[in-house]
Design a protein around this motif. Structure first.
Motif, PDB file in Angstrom:
ATOM      1  N   GLY A  26      42.641  33.705  42.739  1.00 15.28           N
ATOM      2  CA  GLY A  26      43.113  34.470  43.887  1.00 15.28           C
ATOM      3  C   GLY A  26      42.857  35.939  43.639  1.00 15.28           C
ATOM      4  O   GLY A  26      43.146  36.459  42.572  1.00 15.28           O
ATOM      5  N   VAL A  27      42.260  36.608  44.629  1.00 15.67           N
ATOM      6  CA  VAL A  27      41.921  38.016  44.497  1.00 15.67           C
ATOM      7  C   VAL A  27      42.725  38.808  45.530  1.00 15.67           C
ATOM      8  O   VAL A  27      42.750  38.445  46.703  1.00 15.67           O
ATOM      9  CB  VAL A  27      40.414  38.247  44.711  1.00 15.67           C
ATOM     10  CG1 VAL A  27      40.061  39.720  44.531  1.00 15.67           C
ATOM     11  CG2 VAL A  27      39.592  37.384  43.755  1.00 15.67           C
ATOM     12  N   GLN A  28      43.383  39.866  45.075  1.00 12.40           N
ATOM     13  CA  GLN A  28      44.176  40.702  45.976  1.00 12.40           C
ATOM     14  C   GLN A  28      43.279  41.284  47.066  1.00 12.40           C
ATOM     15  O   GLN A  28      42.138  41.667  46.808  1.00 12.40           O
ATOM     16  CB  GLN A  28      44.828  41.844  45.218  1.00 12.40           C
ATOM     17  CG  GLN A  28      45.858  41.404  44.220  1.00 12.40           C
ATOM     18  CD  GLN A  28      46.417  42.577  43.429  1.00 12.40           C
ATOM     19  OE1 GLN A  28      46.069  43.721  43.651  1.00 12.40           O
ATOM     20  NE2 GLN A  28      47.294  42.267  42.485  1.00 12.40           N
ATOM     21  N   TYR A  29      43.807  41.323  48.278  1.00 16.51           N
ATOM     22  CA  TYR A  29      43.142  41.890  49.450  1.00 16.51           C
ATOM     23  C   TYR A  29      41.895  41.109  49.873  1.00 16.51           C
ATOM     24  O   TYR A  29      41.081  41.624  50.625  1.00 16.51           O
ATOM     25  CB  TYR A  29      42.782  43.373  49.237  1.00 16.51           C
ATOM     26  CG  TYR A  29      43.929  44.176  48.711  1.00 16.51           C
ATOM     27  CD1 TYR A  29      45.094  44.339  49.462  1.00 16.51           C
ATOM     28  CD2 TYR A  29      43.872  44.739  47.450  1.00 16.51           C
ATOM     29  CE1 TYR A  29      46.167  45.066  48.964  1.00 16.51           C
ATOM     30  CE2 TYR A  29      44.936  45.475  46.947  1.00 16.51           C
ATOM     31  CZ  TYR A  29      46.081  45.629  47.711  1.00 16.51           C
ATOM     32  OH  TYR A  29      47.138  46.357  47.216  1.00 16.51           O
ATOM     33  N   GLU A  33      40.233  32.464  48.288  1.00 18.98           N
ATOM     34  CA  GLU A  33      40.183  32.409  46.832  1.00 18.98           C
ATOM     35  C   GLU A  33      38.774  32.030  46.384  1.00 18.98           C
ATOM     36  O   GLU A  33      37.986  31.479  47.157  1.00 18.98           O
ATOM     37  CB  GLU A  33      41.194  31.399  46.298  1.00 18.98           C
ATOM     38  CG  GLU A  33      40.939  29.974  46.730  1.00 18.98           C
ATOM     39  CD  GLU A  33      42.091  29.041  46.407  1.00 18.98           C
ATOM     40  OE1 GLU A  33      43.147  29.503  45.989  1.00 18.98           O
ATOM     41  OE2 GLU A  33      41.906  27.839  46.591  1.00 18.98           O
ATOM     42  N   LEU A  53      43.541  40.383  31.738  1.00 20.64           N
ATOM     43  CA  LEU A  53      44.855  40.840  32.178  1.00 20.64           C
ATOM     44  C   LEU A  53      45.523  41.774  31.168  1.00 20.64           C
ATOM     45  O   LEU A  53      46.345  42.605  31.534  1.00 20.64           O
ATOM     46  CB  LEU A  53      45.763  39.651  32.485  1.00 20.64           C
ATOM     47  CG  LEU A  53      45.335  38.797  33.685  1.00 20.64           C
ATOM     48  CD1 LEU A  53      46.271  37.612  33.848  1.00 20.64           C
ATOM     49  CD2 LEU A  53      45.290  39.626  34.952  1.00 20.64           C
ATOM     50  N   ASP A  75      42.000  44.171  37.621  1.00 22.76           N
ATOM     51  CA  ASP A  75      43.157  44.724  38.322  1.00 22.76           C
ATOM     52  C   ASP A  75      43.339  44.136  39.721  1.00 22.76           C
ATOM     53  O   ASP A  75      44.320  44.435  40.391  1.00 22.76           O
ATOM     54  CB  ASP A  75      43.074  46.245  38.393  1.00 22.76           C
ATOM     55  CG  ASP A  75      41.846  46.733  39.149  1.00 22.76           C
ATOM     56  OD1 ASP A  75      40.885  45.956  39.319  1.00 22.76           O
ATOM     57  OD2 ASP A  75      41.847  47.915  39.557  1.00 22.76           O
ATOM     58  N   ARG A  76      42.438  43.266  40.163  1.00 22.33           N
ATOM     59  CA  ARG A  76      42.536  42.639  41.482  1.00 22.33           C
ATOM     60  C   ARG A  76      42.894  41.150  41.403  1.00 22.33           C
ATOM     61  O   ARG A  76      42.982  40.476  42.421  1.00 22.33           O
ATOM     62  CB  ARG A  76      41.220  42.780  42.253  1.00 22.33           C
ATOM     63  CG  ARG A  76      40.842  44.193  42.542  1.00 22.33           C
ATOM     64  CD  ARG A  76      41.729  44.759  43.608  1.00 22.33           C
ATOM     65  NE  ARG A  76      41.269  46.089  43.958  1.00 22.33           N
ATOM     66  CZ  ARG A  76      42.069  47.098  44.150  1.00 22.33           C
ATOM     67  NH1 ARG A  76      43.362  46.947  44.033  1.00 22.33           N
ATOM     68  NH2 ARG A  76      41.595  48.272  44.465  1.00 22.33           N
ATOM     69  N   ILE A  77      43.099  40.634  40.211  1.00 25.11           N
ATOM     70  CA  ILE A  77      43.428  39.213  40.053  1.00 25.11           C
ATOM     71  C   ILE A  77      44.867  38.974  40.481  1.00 25.11           C
ATOM     72  O   ILE A  77      45.792  39.592  39.956  1.00 25.11           O
ATOM     73  CB  ILE A  77      43.229  38.748  38.593  1.00 25.11           C
ATOM     74  CG1 ILE A  77      41.765  38.881  38.197  1.00 25.11           C
ATOM     75  CG2 ILE A  77      43.701  37.310  38.410  1.00 25.11           C
ATOM     76  CD1 ILE A  77      41.496  38.619  36.733  1.00 25.11           C
ATOM     77  N   ALA A  78      45.044  38.072  41.447  1.00 26.40           N
ATOM     78  CA  ALA A  78      46.393  37.713  41.897  1.00 26.40           C
ATOM     79  C   ALA A  78      46.898  36.502  41.114  1.00 26.40           C
ATOM     80  O   ALA A  78      48.045  36.467  40.683  1.00 26.40           O
ATOM     81  CB  ALA A  78      46.401  37.424  43.391  1.00 26.40           C
ATOM     82  N   TYR A  79      46.051  35.499  40.951  1.00 24.70           N
ATOM     83  CA  TYR A  79      46.417  34.311  40.178  1.00 24.70           C
ATOM     84  C   TYR A  79      45.155  33.580  39.752  1.00 24.70           C
ATOM     85  O   TYR A  79      44.075  33.782  40.307  1.00 24.70           O
ATOM     86  CB  TYR A  79      47.312  33.363  40.985  1.00 24.70           C
ATOM     87  CG  TYR A  79      46.636  32.769  42.201  1.00 24.70           C
ATOM     88  CD1 TYR A  79      45.921  31.576  42.116  1.00 24.70           C
ATOM     89  CD2 TYR A  79      46.710  33.406  43.432  1.00 24.70           C
ATOM     90  CE1 TYR A  79      45.296  31.051  43.232  1.00 24.70           C
ATOM     91  CE2 TYR A  79      46.097  32.884  44.551  1.00 24.70           C
ATOM     92  CZ  TYR A  79      45.380  31.693  44.434  1.00 24.70           C
ATOM     93  OH  TYR A  79      44.765  31.183  45.542  1.00 24.70           O
ATOM     94  N   GLU A  81      44.202  29.494  38.696  1.00 22.97           N
ATOM     95  CA  GLU A  81      44.668  28.108  38.600  1.00 22.97           C
ATOM     96  C   GLU A  81      43.583  27.288  37.915  1.00 22.97           C
ATOM     97  O   GLU A  81      42.434  27.303  38.334  1.00 22.97           O
ATOM     98  CB  GLU A  81      44.932  27.566  40.002  1.00 22.97           C
ATOM     99  CG  GLU A  81      45.453  26.162  40.037  1.00 22.97           C
ATOM    100  CD  GLU A  81      45.689  25.705  41.467  1.00 22.97           C
ATOM    101  OE1 GLU A  81      45.352  24.549  41.756  1.00 22.97           O
ATOM    102  OE2 GLU A  81      46.194  26.493  42.281  1.00 22.97           O
TER     103      GLU A  81
END
Length: 95
Positions: A26-29, A33, A53, A75-79, A81
């Motif tokens: 998941g990538v922010q903004y 995914e 991270l 810095d853009r990694i949300a999650y 899996e």
């Protein structure tokens, strides 16, 4: 393509190619995914994510099973899996 054969006459196989790990990032903004299947082990993927991270690297760098490199700014990694390693599907079938 030719397979390499050992002294016993059996073909050598690369066991890493027999299994694939599904990775979802998941990538922010970003509206969607990133999904890829990687020949890397779950431990290798986890190590790469942890390094990104923790700030050791600025990019998360993964290679998919087709040899393409996927780069994501750390810095853009949300999650992330990780799926279980699955055997590759071969052949055709009706579902």
């Amino acid at each position: 393509m030719c397979a390499e054969y050992g002294a016993d006459g059996r073909a050598h196989t690369d066991r890493r190619r027999d299994k694939a790990v599904e990775v979802k990032i998941g990538v922010q903004y970003a509206p969607r995914e990133i999904v890829l299947e990687s020949a890397q082990t779950p431990e290798e993927v986890e190590k790469a994510v942890a390094e990104a991270l923790s700030g050791k690297t600025e990019l998360l760098s993964l290679v998919d099973d087709h040899g393409r490199k996927v780069l994501v700014p750390a810095d853009r990694i949300a999650y992330v899996e990780l799926g279980e390693p699955t055997a590759r599907k071969v052949g055709f079938s009706a579902v």
